[in-house]
Scaffold this motif. Sequence first.
Motif, PDB file in Angstrom:
ATOM      1  N   ILE A 153      51.013   6.343  18.730  1.00 13.47           N
ATOM      2  CA  ILE A 153      51.706   6.711  19.964  1.00 13.47           C
ATOM      3  C   ILE A 153      51.478   8.190  20.280  1.00 13.47           C
ATOM      4  O   ILE A 153      51.343   8.575  21.455  1.00 13.47           O
ATOM      5  CB  ILE A 153      53.213   6.400  19.859  1.00 13.47           C
ATOM      6  CG1 ILE A 153      53.423   4.908  19.588  1.00 13.47           C
ATOM      7  CG2 ILE A 153      53.939   6.815  21.131  1.00 13.47           C
ATOM      8  CD1 ILE A 153      52.808   4.003  20.647  1.00 13.47           C
ATOM      9  N   VAL A 154      51.427   9.024  19.246  1.00 11.40           N
ATOM     10  CA  VAL A 154      51.125  10.444  19.471  1.00 11.40           C
ATOM     11  C   VAL A 154      49.738  10.583  20.086  1.00 11.40           C
ATOM     12  O   VAL A 154      49.540  11.329  21.046  1.00 11.40           O
ATOM     13  CB  VAL A 154      51.211  11.239  18.147  1.00 11.40           C
ATOM     14  CG1 VAL A 154      50.767  12.690  18.377  1.00 11.40           C
ATOM     15  CG2 VAL A 154      52.634  11.207  17.596  1.00 11.40           C
ATOM     16  N   ILE A 211      53.149  23.674  20.940  1.00 10.42           N
ATOM     17  CA  ILE A 211      52.974  22.518  21.825  1.00 10.42           C
ATOM     18  C   ILE A 211      52.821  21.243  21.004  1.00 10.42           C
ATOM     19  O   ILE A 211      53.393  20.195  21.340  1.00 10.42           O
ATOM     20  CB  ILE A 211      51.752  22.724  22.748  1.00 10.42           C
ATOM     21  CG1 ILE A 211      51.995  23.913  23.686  1.00 10.42           C
ATOM     22  CG2 ILE A 211      51.462  21.464  23.560  1.00 10.42           C
ATOM     23  CD1 ILE A 211      50.778  24.314  24.489  1.00 10.42           C
ATOM     24  N   ALA A 212      52.041  21.352  19.913  1.00 12.18           N
ATOM     25  CA  ALA A 212      51.862  20.187  19.029  1.00 12.18           C
ATOM     26  C   ALA A 212      53.195  19.751  18.433  1.00 12.18           C
ATOM     27  O   ALA A 212      53.505  18.549  18.370  1.00 12.18           O
ATOM     28  CB  ALA A 212      50.866  20.531  17.922  1.00 12.18           C
ATOM     29  N   GLY A 213      53.985  20.732  18.014  1.00  8.93           N
ATOM     30  CA  GLY A 213      55.287  20.410  17.436  1.00  8.93           C
ATOM     31  C   GLY A 213      56.195  19.732  18.447  1.00  8.93           C
ATOM     32  O   GLY A 213      56.935  18.795  18.101  1.00  8.93           O
ATOM     33  N   GLY A 214      56.137  20.163  19.702  1.00  9.38           N
ATOM     34  CA  GLY A 214      56.943  19.541  20.748  1.00  9.38           C
ATOM     35  C   GLY A 214      56.544  18.100  20.994  1.00  9.38           C
ATOM     36  O   GLY A 214      57.402  17.223  21.148  1.00  9.38           O
ATOM     37  N   LEU A 215      55.237  17.854  21.009  1.00  6.34           N
ATOM     38  CA  LEU A 215      54.752  16.494  21.230  1.00  6.34           C
ATOM     39  C   LEU A 215      55.125  15.587  20.060  1.00  6.34           C
ATOM     40  O   LEU A 215      55.542  14.432  20.253  1.00  6.34           O
ATOM     41  CB  LEU A 215      53.230  16.503  21.432  1.00  6.34           C
ATOM     42  CG  LEU A 215      52.576  15.185  21.859  1.00  6.34           C
ATOM     43  CD1 LEU A 215      53.135  14.719  23.199  1.00  6.34           C
ATOM     44  CD2 LEU A 215      51.057  15.355  21.967  1.00  6.34           C
ATOM     45  N   ILE A 216      55.006  16.123  18.846  1.00  7.64           N
ATOM     46  CA  ILE A 216      55.334  15.320  17.658  1.00  7.64           C
ATOM     47  C   ILE A 216      56.836  15.021  17.602  1.00  7.64           C
ATOM     48  O   ILE A 216      57.256  13.913  17.226  1.00  7.64           O
ATOM     49  CB  ILE A 216      54.867  16.054  16.379  1.00  7.64           C
ATOM     50  CG1 ILE A 216      53.339  16.087  16.321  1.00  7.64           C
ATOM     51  CG2 ILE A 216      55.432  15.373  15.134  1.00  7.64           C
ATOM     52  CD1 ILE A 216      52.784  16.944  15.202  1.00  7.64           C
ATOM     53  N   SER A 217      57.631  16.005  17.998  1.00  6.18           N
ATOM     54  CA  SER A 217      59.085  15.793  17.962  1.00  6.18           C
ATOM     55  C   SER A 217      59.514  14.685  18.932  1.00  6.18           C
ATOM     56  O   SER A 217      60.508  13.985  18.695  1.00  6.18           O
ATOM     57  CB  SER A 217      59.820  17.095  18.306  1.00  6.18           C
ATOM     58  OG  SER A 217      59.582  17.461  19.650  1.00  6.18           O
ATOM     59  N   GLN A 218      58.771  14.544  20.034  1.00  2.00           N
ATOM     60  CA  GLN A 218      59.096  13.520  21.017  1.00  2.00           C
ATOM     61  C   GLN A 218      58.530  12.150  20.651  1.00  2.00           C
ATOM     62  O   GLN A 218      59.176  11.121  20.882  1.00  2.00           O
ATOM     63  CB  GLN A 218      58.549  13.933  22.395  1.00  2.00           C
ATOM     64  CG  GLN A 218      59.179  15.183  22.974  1.00  2.00           C
ATOM     65  CD  GLN A 218      60.661  15.011  23.274  1.00  2.00           C
ATOM     66  OE1 GLN A 218      61.097  13.960  23.770  1.00  2.00           O
ATOM     67  NE2 GLN A 218      61.460  16.027  22.951  1.00  2.00           N
ATOM     68  N   LEU A 219      57.317  12.137  20.083  1.00  2.00           N
ATOM     69  CA  LEU A 219      56.613  10.875  19.857  1.00  2.00           C
ATOM     70  C   LEU A 219      56.353  10.558  18.385  1.00  2.00           C
ATOM     71  O   LEU A 219      55.984   9.430  18.048  1.00  2.00           O
ATOM     72  CB  LEU A 219      55.267  10.873  20.605  1.00  2.00           C
ATOM     73  CG  LEU A 219      55.323  11.089  22.121  1.00  2.00           C
ATOM     74  CD1 LEU A 219      53.904  11.153  22.695  1.00  2.00           C
ATOM     75  CD2 LEU A 219      56.107   9.975  22.799  1.00  2.00           C
ATOM     76  N   ILE A 264      44.847   2.383  27.844  1.00  2.00           N
ATOM     77  CA  ILE A 264      45.217   1.252  26.973  1.00  2.00           C
ATOM     78  C   ILE A 264      44.121   0.992  25.945  1.00  2.00           C
ATOM     79  O   ILE A 264      44.391   0.781  24.751  1.00  2.00           O
ATOM     80  CB  ILE A 264      45.490  -0.005  27.818  1.00  2.00           C
ATOM     81  CG1 ILE A 264      46.726   0.203  28.694  1.00  2.00           C
ATOM     82  CG2 ILE A 264      45.667  -1.231  26.926  1.00  2.00           C
ATOM     83  CD1 ILE A 264      46.940  -0.887  29.729  1.00  2.00           C
ATOM     84  N   LEU A 265      42.865   1.015  26.395  1.00  4.23           N
ATOM     85  CA  LEU A 265      41.730   0.803  25.473  1.00  4.23           C
ATOM     86  C   LEU A 265      41.692   1.883  24.397  1.00  4.23           C
ATOM     87  O   LEU A 265      41.430   1.599  23.222  1.00  4.23           O
ATOM     88  CB  LEU A 265      40.414   0.797  26.255  1.00  4.23           C
ATOM     89  CG  LEU A 265      40.169  -0.398  27.187  1.00  4.23           C
ATOM     90  CD1 LEU A 265      38.904  -0.181  28.010  1.00  4.23           C
ATOM     91  CD2 LEU A 265      40.046  -1.687  26.380  1.00  4.23           C
ATOM     92  N   ALA A 266      41.944   3.137  24.805  1.00  2.00           N
ATOM     93  CA  ALA A 266      41.936   4.246  23.834  1.00  2.00           C
ATOM     94  C   ALA A 266      43.049   4.070  22.810  1.00  2.00           C
ATOM     95  O   ALA A 266      42.851   4.301  21.602  1.00  2.00           O
ATOM     96  CB  ALA A 266      42.092   5.575  24.565  1.00  2.00           C
ATOM     97  N   THR A 267      44.222   3.667  23.273  1.00  9.27           N
ATOM     98  CA  THR A 267      45.361   3.473  22.370  1.00  9.27           C
ATOM     99  C   THR A 267      45.068   2.389  21.336  1.00  9.27           C
ATOM    100  O   THR A 267      45.464   2.492  20.170  1.00  9.27           O
ATOM    101  CB  THR A 267      46.617   3.099  23.177  1.00  9.27           C
ATOM    102  OG1 THR A 267      46.884   4.113  24.155  1.00  9.27           O
ATOM    103  CG2 THR A 267      47.827   2.950  22.260  1.00  9.27           C
ATOM    104  N   ILE A 268      44.339   1.358  21.748  1.00 10.99           N
ATOM    105  CA  ILE A 268      44.048   0.234  20.849  1.00 10.99           C
ATOM    106  C   ILE A 268      42.862   0.535  19.936  1.00 10.99           C
ATOM    107  O   ILE A 268      42.932   0.339  18.709  1.00 10.99           O
ATOM    108  CB  ILE A 268      43.761  -1.045  21.667  1.00 10.99           C
ATOM    109  CG1 ILE A 268      45.002  -1.470  22.451  1.00 10.99           C
ATOM    110  CG2 ILE A 268      43.285  -2.182  20.752  1.00 10.99           C
ATOM    111  CD1 ILE A 268      44.749  -2.593  23.445  1.00 10.99           C
ATOM    112  N   PHE A 269      41.762   1.013  20.518  1.00 12.86           N
ATOM    113  CA  PHE A 269      40.505   1.061  19.781  1.00 12.86           C
ATOM    114  C   PHE A 269      40.235   2.381  19.053  1.00 12.86           C
ATOM    115  O   PHE A 269      39.571   2.368  18.011  1.00 12.86           O
ATOM    116  CB  PHE A 269      39.333   0.765  20.721  1.00 12.86           C
ATOM    117  CG  PHE A 269      39.226  -0.679  21.117  1.00 12.86           C
ATOM    118  CD1 PHE A 269      38.700  -1.612  20.233  1.00 12.86           C
ATOM    119  CD2 PHE A 269      39.667  -1.109  22.359  1.00 12.86           C
ATOM    120  CE1 PHE A 269      38.611  -2.952  20.591  1.00 12.86           C
ATOM    121  CE2 PHE A 269      39.581  -2.444  22.729  1.00 12.86           C
ATOM    122  CZ  PHE A 269      39.053  -3.363  21.843  1.00 12.86           C
ATOM    123  N   LEU A 270      40.714   3.510  19.561  1.00  9.67           N
ATOM    124  CA  LEU A 270      40.420   4.773  18.872  1.00  9.67           C
ATOM    125  C   LEU A 270      40.952   4.797  17.443  1.00  9.67           C
ATOM    126  O   LEU A 270      40.233   5.224  16.518  1.00  9.67           O
ATOM    127  CB  LEU A 270      40.957   5.962  19.673  1.00  9.67           C
ATOM    128  CG  LEU A 270      40.179   6.325  20.949  1.00  9.67           C
ATOM    129  CD1 LEU A 270      40.788   7.545  21.625  1.00  9.67           C
ATOM    130  CD2 LEU A 270      38.702   6.582  20.635  1.00  9.67           C
TER     131      LEU A 270
END
Length: 601
Positions: A495-496, A480-488, A586-592
Amino acid sequence: MDFQTIATLAIILLAIILFVTEKLSVDLIGLVIICALVITGVITPVEGIKGFSNTATITVAFMFVMSAALLKTGALQFVAYKLSDIFKRNFRLGLVLMMFLIALISAFINNTPVVAVFIPVVIQIAKSTGRSPSQLLIPLSFASIFGGTCTYIGTSTNVLVSGIAQDFGFEGFSMFQLLPFGIILVIVGTMYMMLIGSRILPKNRKNGEDLEEKFGMREYLTEIELQENTDSIGKTIMESSLVKDLRIDILEINRSGTRYNLPQGDFILNAGDVLKVRCNLSNIKELKSRAKVLEGSSLKMAGDNLKGTGSSLVEMVVSANSEFDGKNLSELDFRRRYRASPLAIRHREEVIHEDLYDIKLKAGDVLLAEVKSHYVKELRKKEMSQNAPFALLSSDHMVDFNKKQFMLVTSILGIVIALASFGILDIVISVMAGVVALVLLNVLSMREVYKAINWKIVFLLAGVLSFGVALSNTGLDQKIAGGLISQLGGFGPVIVLSGLYLATSFLTELMSNNATAALMAPIAIAISTQLGLVPTPFLMAVTFAASASFMTPIGYQTNTMVYTSGNYKFTDFTKVGVMLNLLFWILATIFLPLLFPFESL
């Protein structure tokens, strides 16, 4: 795919369906997961039961006890009622202070009893300020969710993800590691609810004191007079054909001016007795042929005719994961245990009057009952317990604040947090020592310790922890991780991480937040290892997303509790929650990535 991989996917799908449909209680679903994974050979029996000894499971169990000790002091009730004065002076200020206060409390104790304590207070505040409770109850639930994200012990989800990280050989979370981003969510979430959410929430949703209108009871209550030739004369209530054949509830007997409220089953009926009864509408015609129905006997729910001097009307909202959840009133032996007679059940947007003893109750359902007045105090005691099966919505609350005991409990809780924060003791040992201290100092008895633990959550945690082992054993986490990484992956780790947060957020709207965290945390670890990065930022994404459930009333237990109490519709949560979920994403994407930087393994 081999058999074990297919079996794992099938069991995950089955679990999601069971969580969504609520056909089984969450603790039973946890056991189903363990049994299914062991029987199919995906995990070994030892791996199956390992979740019961996991530090996350034990820590959560003992944190329930710490919460119960704080509730017992009456401090939460005392503070809750002090809030009402602020609301009367300035509603918006009161809303902000209430949300910050709930968030602060929920950062350190389980949020389910916090919400249960505040629901009746918030309803009373709404009435006294001329507002609809629907303007306050969703903010109450959301604030408890915000606060739970701030500390390691704020919610069981945080503890669970930390435990999974440790099982995979990585470092778990420290006490205040989540605090920087948690504070951002508290501030932004509260401002959103004050400026935007409060405008979207229904402002004129009826939830007033007119219980007759609220529960639609008029045609289901009546008074009958027993005639000389009635076959029930000389028999006890339980032997009477009126009760056995027509399944009526006798709420009161008036015998020559003497009233007997909620008479026991061995009460002998006499000719001329006037019975106040609740009857299934379809049986009223049969009732008329067996006894004289008095003219003009429609009883007003809020009037003296129903609420006599010896009885009180109470509304009881079923708490999340309580013993009421999934059972009917017959199984609970409701009338005998609670000295009460049920009058109606409000289930989501529907009011039910018939076959009340056969209706399967769900968390958030509101039960209207007539209770012997002297027993209401006992109901309040049950309500104030950590595993309270219900919260009382429409009875007066007496606040008994024990300041001395409060200082003792908060001191012990402070020491527990300090020992864990400075690494002097592991958190599980620190919390266990705190519970031992509470018992030795007579704050709680061992019986109260056992009662305080929410065993449904314990069994659920033990069950869903098996997901991580299954994903690892079958290699599904890596796939599943490989599938997500291949897409993003081509867009970079930010973005991942963003995609992982969004996927977790969506899944937690469908099933238990703990189950979602247990399923997604191993995938987060697999993603980090494939990217060659430390797992912390990805685990944080799962942790916060699994708790931030606002779009549906079933995604988080506190949402379920306020659903019926606030007379909400399912779409009310969607209207308010969609924007909040997107805002937190959006906050998680910016601040994490800024607060928990990507570092190489």
